[in-house]
Design an enzyme around this catalytic site. Structure first.
Site, mmCIF file in Angstrom:
data_model
loop_
_atom_site.group_PDB
_atom_site.id
_atom_site.type_symbol
_atom_site.label_atom_id
_atom_site.label_comp_id
_atom_site.label_asym_id
_atom_site.label_seq_id
_atom_site.Cartn_x
_atom_site.Cartn_y
_atom_site.Cartn_z
ATOM 1 N N TYR A 1 0.942 -1.278 -0.084
ATOM 2 C CA TYR A 1 0.005 0.041 -0.034
ATOM 3 C C TYR A 1 0.831 1.145 -0.033
ATOM 4 O O TYR A 1 0.631 2.137 -0.730
ATOM 5 C CB TYR A 1 -0.886 -0.138 1.057
ATOM 6 C CG TYR A 1 -1.910 1.185 1.288
ATOM 7 C CD1 TYR A 1 -3.077 1.071 0.850
ATOM 8 C CD2 TYR A 1 -1.653 2.433 2.205
ATOM 9 C CE1 TYR A 1 -4.090 2.102 0.852
ATOM 10 C CE2 TYR A 1 -2.219 3.357 2.305
ATOM 11 C CZ TYR A 1 -3.587 3.172 1.486
ATOM 12 O OH TYR A 1 -4.516 4.519 1.763
ATOM 13 N N LYS B 1 1.396 4.102 -2.865
ATOM 14 C CA LYS B 1 0.822 5.544 -2.671
ATOM 15 C C LYS B 1 2.224 6.299 -2.859
ATOM 16 O O LYS B 1 2.032 7.623 -3.287
ATOM 17 C CB LYS B 1 0.439 5.624 -1.106
ATOM 18 C CG LYS B 1 -0.816 4.949 -0.885
ATOM 19 C CD LYS B 1 -2.023 5.588 -1.835
ATOM 20 C CE LYS B 1 -3.338 5.160 -1.567
ATOM 21 N NZ LYS B 1 -4.585 5.570 -2.395
#
Ligand SMILES: NC(=O)c1ccc[n+]([C@@H]2O[C@H](COP(=O)([O-])OP(=O)(O)OC[C@H]3O[C@@H](n4cnc5c(N)ncnc54)[C@H](O)[C@@H]3O)[C@@H](O)[C@H]2O)c1
Length: 256
Positions: A152, A156
């Site tokens: 994740y 990002k």
């Protein structure tokens, strides 16, 4: 400052719940015509049904043909496209040493490939409109490493970087690209993984809430993210390009 998005047409992906839903509502309240898109067709329909003048289009952002259809349906229906918010995102929690390649690719597929595909296929329509605004949903995890969410956080960080490249390449076309970097917001993306973090960090049940309270005073709200996105989508932010706006109650600004 009175922000008006009329007569802009905006696409929000992952708008069937959480932050995306709040963004769709906020953009519509500011006067935009909104296309509510989500992999969950029922969720997109439900949200669109409560936003007058909006359109629901089901699309999995990892499916290139579906994303192309989303852009085409928008332009066919409303004539132009002005604002794009590639918001769809997922999280899988596991220590890096136990993360399967399949899970790694799943997170990168939605959170990075999905953003690329949405922007890539929206750009010709934005150019045809004579300009526009892209607002990416990055995260404070793009600024720091974080236990359990390597895939994740990596995705990002890439989204933050992609924002800068889009801004640089497209400024000659009047297309701005900016990103918000929220801290922990009270949505199922976070609450569904609370127990995983508590186990990994040796916290008592409920201890994750205390940690968030200590770091950022409280959870952020979806409306607080939506307000920042509305600003970056509007002409009120006309001189913002390639920028990132941290929304974390001060979490990342201080070591102590
Ligand atoms: N909640 C937070 O603390 C937080 C913090 C920073 C950034 N973000 C980002 O904000 C965005 C929205 O997160 P949220 O907290 O609202 O999550 P959420 O789980 O509440 O909502 C995500 C929505 O995206 C949809 N979705 C999932 N996979 C999809 C796909 N392949 N194609 C299209 N739609 C898909 C889901 O159906 C759901 O409606 C994500 O990009 C997330 O990474 C969230």
């Amino acid at each position: 400052m009175n922000i008006s998005l009329a007569p802009k047409v905006a696409i929000v992906t992952g708008a069937g719940a959480g932050i995306g839903e709040a963004i769709a509502r906020a953009l519509a309240e500011a006067g935009a015509t909104v296309v509510v898109s989500d992999i969950d067709a029922g969720a997109a329909e439900r949200v669109a049904a409560s936003i007058p003048g909006s359109l629901a289009v089901a699309a999995d952002v990892t499916d290139e043909a579906a994303v192309q259809n989303l852009i085409a349906r928008t332009v066919e229906t409303f004539g132009h496209l002005d604002v794009v918010v590639p918001n769809a995102g997922i999280a899988v929690t596991s220590p890096l040493a136990a993360t399967s390649f399949e899970d790694w690719r799943k997170v990168l597929a939605v959170n990075l490939d999905g953003v690329f595909l949405t922007i890539r296929h929206a750009l010709p329509a934005l150019v045809s409109s004579g300009g526009g605004a892209i607002v990416n949903i990055s995260s404070i995890t793009s600024l720091r490493g974080s236990a359990l969410i390597a895939s994740y956080a990596a995705a990002k960080a890439a989204v933050t970087n992609l924002t800068a490249t889009v801004a640089a390449e497209m400024r000659g076309y009047g297309i701005r690209a900016n990103a918000v970097q929220p801290g922990f917001i009270d949505t199922t993306l976070v609450t569904s993984h609370q127990g995983d973090f508590e186990a990994a960090l040796g916290l008592e049940p409920g201890g994750f809430d205390d940690l968030i309270a200590a770091k950022q005073t409280r959870y952020g709200t979806v409306e607080e993210v939506a307000a920042a996105v509305t600003f970056l989508a509007s002409d009120a932010s006309s001189w913002c390009n390639g920028s990132t706006l941290v929304l974390d109650g001060g979490f990342t600004s201080s070591l102590l």
